[in-house]
Design a protein around this motif. Sequence first.
Motif, PDB file in Angstrom:
ATOM      1  N   TRP B  33       0.838  -1.205   0.000  1.00  0.00           N
ATOM      2  CA  TRP B  33       0.000   0.000   0.000  1.00  0.00           C
ATOM      3  C   TRP B  33       0.875   1.258   0.000  1.00  0.00           C
ATOM      4  O   TRP B  33       0.608   2.222  -0.728  1.00  0.00           O
ATOM      5  CB  TRP B  33      -0.914   0.008   1.224  1.00  0.00           C
ATOM      6  CG  TRP B  33      -1.482   1.353   1.523  1.00  0.00           C
ATOM      7  CD1 TRP B  33      -0.885   2.362   2.221  1.00  0.00           C
ATOM      8  CD2 TRP B  33      -2.745   1.884   1.086  1.00  0.00           C
ATOM      9  NE1 TRP B  33      -1.695   3.461   2.258  1.00  0.00           N
ATOM     10  CE2 TRP B  33      -2.846   3.200   1.559  1.00  0.00           C
ATOM     11  CE3 TRP B  33      -3.798   1.351   0.340  1.00  0.00           C
ATOM     12  CZ2 TRP B  33      -3.949   4.009   1.330  1.00  0.00           C
ATOM     13  CZ3 TRP B  33      -4.907   2.171   0.118  1.00  0.00           C
ATOM     14  CH2 TRP B  33      -4.984   3.475   0.602  1.00  0.00           C
ATOM     15  N   ALA B  34       1.901   1.255   0.793  1.00  0.00           N
ATOM     16  CA  ALA B  34       2.729   2.452   0.924  1.00  0.00           C
ATOM     17  C   ALA B  34       3.504   2.734  -0.364  1.00  0.00           C
ATOM     18  O   ALA B  34       3.767   3.886  -0.683  1.00  0.00           O
ATOM     19  CB  ALA B  34       3.690   2.288   2.099  1.00  0.00           C
ATOM     20  N   PRO B  37       0.827   2.483  -6.143  1.00  0.00           N
ATOM     21  CA  PRO B  37      -0.542   2.982  -6.393  1.00  0.00           C
ATOM     22  C   PRO B  37      -1.497   1.863  -6.808  1.00  0.00           C
ATOM     23  O   PRO B  37      -2.684   1.920  -6.475  1.00  0.00           O
ATOM     24  CB  PRO B  37      -0.345   3.981  -7.539  1.00  0.00           C
ATOM     25  CG  PRO B  37       1.092   4.354  -7.512  1.00  0.00           C
ATOM     26  CD  PRO B  37       1.836   3.166  -6.965  1.00  0.00           C
ATOM     27  N   ARG B  40      -2.948   0.358  -3.792  1.00  0.00           N
ATOM     28  CA  ARG B  40      -3.970   1.211  -3.182  1.00  0.00           C
ATOM     29  C   ARG B  40      -5.290   1.064  -3.940  1.00  0.00           C
ATOM     30  O   ARG B  40      -6.368   1.004  -3.328  1.00  0.00           O
ATOM     31  CB  ARG B  40      -3.497   2.670  -3.178  1.00  0.00           C
ATOM     32  CG  ARG B  40      -2.284   2.869  -2.287  1.00  0.00           C
ATOM     33  CD  ARG B  40      -2.062   4.325  -1.932  1.00  0.00           C
ATOM     34  NE  ARG B  40      -1.290   5.061  -2.918  1.00  0.00           N
ATOM     35  CZ  ARG B  40       0.040   5.009  -3.024  1.00  0.00           C
ATOM     36  NH1 ARG B  40       0.730   4.254  -2.201  1.00  0.00           N
ATOM     37  NH2 ARG B  40       0.670   5.720  -3.932  1.00  0.00           N
ATOM     38  N   ALA B  41      -5.205   1.009  -5.270  1.00  0.00           N
ATOM     39  CA  ALA B  41      -6.421   0.824  -6.078  1.00  0.00           C
ATOM     40  C   ALA B  41      -7.064  -0.536  -5.770  1.00  0.00           C
ATOM     41  O   ALA B  41      -8.289  -0.650  -5.661  1.00  0.00           O
ATOM     42  CB  ALA B  41      -6.083   0.935  -7.560  1.00  0.00           C
ATOM     43  N   THR B  42      -6.234  -1.549  -5.579  1.00  0.00           N
ATOM     44  CA  THR B  42      -6.772  -2.883  -5.274  1.00  0.00           C
ATOM     45  C   THR B  42      -7.452  -2.907  -3.911  1.00  0.00           C
ATOM     46  O   THR B  42      -8.554  -3.436  -3.755  1.00  0.00           O
ATOM     47  CB  THR B  42      -5.628  -3.922  -5.307  1.00  0.00           C
ATOM     48  OG1 THR B  42      -5.084  -3.952  -6.624  1.00  0.00           O
ATOM     49  CG2 THR B  42      -6.123  -5.305  -4.924  1.00  0.00           C
ATOM     50  N   TRP B  43      -6.790  -2.313  -2.930  1.00  0.00           N
ATOM     51  CA  TRP B  43      -7.368  -2.253  -1.574  1.00  0.00           C
ATOM     52  C   TRP B  43      -8.724  -1.543  -1.603  1.00  0.00           C
ATOM     53  O   TRP B  43      -9.700  -1.986  -0.996  1.00  0.00           O
ATOM     54  CB  TRP B  43      -6.386  -1.519  -0.652  1.00  0.00           C
ATOM     55  CG  TRP B  43      -6.819  -1.370   0.771  1.00  0.00           C
ATOM     56  CD1 TRP B  43      -7.324  -0.237   1.357  1.00  0.00           C
ATOM     57  CD2 TRP B  43      -6.778  -2.358   1.806  1.00  0.00           C
ATOM     58  NE1 TRP B  43      -7.596  -0.465   2.678  1.00  0.00           N
ATOM     59  CE2 TRP B  43      -7.270  -1.755   2.978  1.00  0.00           C
ATOM     60  CE3 TRP B  43      -6.372  -3.691   1.835  1.00  0.00           C
ATOM     61  CZ2 TRP B  43      -7.361  -2.444   4.186  1.00  0.00           C
ATOM     62  CZ3 TRP B  43      -6.472  -4.380   3.048  1.00  0.00           C
ATOM     63  CH2 TRP B  43      -6.966  -3.755   4.200  1.00  0.00           C
ATOM     64  N   HIS B  44      -8.780  -0.443  -2.339  1.00  0.00           N
ATOM     65  CA  HIS B  44     -10.035   0.303  -2.463  1.00  0.00           C
ATOM     66  C   HIS B  44     -11.091  -0.560  -3.151  1.00  0.00           C
ATOM     67  O   HIS B  44     -12.239  -0.640  -2.695  1.00  0.00           O
ATOM     68  CB  HIS B  44      -9.794   1.594  -3.253  1.00  0.00           C
ATOM     69  CG  HIS B  44     -11.051   2.321  -3.610  1.00  0.00           C
ATOM     70  ND1 HIS B  44     -11.619   2.259  -4.864  1.00  0.00           N
ATOM     71  CD2 HIS B  44     -11.895   3.094  -2.868  1.00  0.00           C
ATOM     72  CE1 HIS B  44     -12.737   2.979  -4.877  1.00  0.00           C
ATOM     73  NE2 HIS B  44     -12.920   3.497  -3.671  1.00  0.00           N
TER      74      HIS B  44
END
Lengths: 203, 211
Positions: B33-34, B37, B40-44
């Motif tokens: 995540w850190a 990007p 982050r898109a996958t987590w979202h």
Amino acid sequence: MADADADALLVARAKQGDKRAFEMLVVKYQRRIERLIARMVRDVDLVADIAQESFIRAYRALPQFRGESAFYTWLYRIAVNTAKKALVELKRDPLVFETAFASGEDGDETSRVENELTTGETPEALLASKEIAAAVNQAIEALSDDLRQAIVLREIEGLSYEEISEAMNCPIGTVRSRIFRAREAIAERLRPLLDTRQGGGRW
Amino acid sequence: MNSLPDDLQEQRRALSALADGQAEAVAHGCAAWAADPAARATWHAYHLIGDVMRSEDLAHSPARDERFLAAFGERLAQEPVVLAPMPVVAAPARPRLRQRWLAPAAVAAGFAAVAGMLVVTRLAAPDADVGGPVLALRAPVGGPMGGGVLPAGGALPAAAAPGVAVQDLKMIRDARLDSYLRAHREGTSGASVAVPGGALRSVETIVPAQR
């Protein structure tokens, strides 16, 4: 509860100074918190502001969060209190409140303009929401029975891997794999919609 | 999905497991995540899927979420980093080694202390060959509230009645002083380890016997 476990892992990291871990929690709960506030505050322009303020307050109060309640319960209370306080201030002095609250404590006037754009439910935004919901539903229908059952038990019933493993009579590794494959299959359908980057998004 | 590079596949696996509270995925998931990007898109996406499954009115437009999170990220960046004191997660090896000799050492120290006090008591006692009974006898002298520190088996002679000065031991004391001393002793060193004779003998206060 698997949700509480996931939150506890991220909260522990955030408490040790990992701001990114807190952001991961914000990504997870932002929609629920915005919906909660939208039920209390009629002015849709203020919903995102109050939600942001709630998350900032939660971050500041993180050292006091001892995990006696679930993280979301704690966050929920902060959001309700923040919204109540905002409503009181709004009644007392609507104009002062609008500028003071929305711009935060740093007095950054540009953020107000930005935020006004974010919360307005334009017809395009509503359409995008409907498309997202439809894509998720179609993707779930297209899943095999095993994958669908696993993701439903996890996301709707809130079961842990161990509980799903019992319910589906399969090893935990299989549960983990099925849930992952289900998520990926749904995300695959969502990605064309999520990648439009209408807002010049920065992930 | 199968055509994804292995590392991307592993990253997404870790994020999926972390979303479900699997502790072994936390380091990989947070690092991804850190740094990435795409992570982050996958987590979202994973959490949006869960939200929409539970309630369709959580189906936000992606642009709305992105703007919210971008604005929040800017605010969060201005916040000082919180650092909460964390409980010690696991005892490292060194303290455990120390504990290994600490317990017997503590026991040995306890014996040494008790033995030391007994020696001092015996040396100071005028009739050293009956040290034990002397301790038992002197403790309750003048003690109106009984002998909380009385050693087991210590018989009370008739002369040692509460409030009566014991002339043959050259100790004339007031009952109030004894009660004060007992309370003090219990409050400081603990009644169970106090050797009453030793503690009392060091005070040697004589009060006129007008009662």
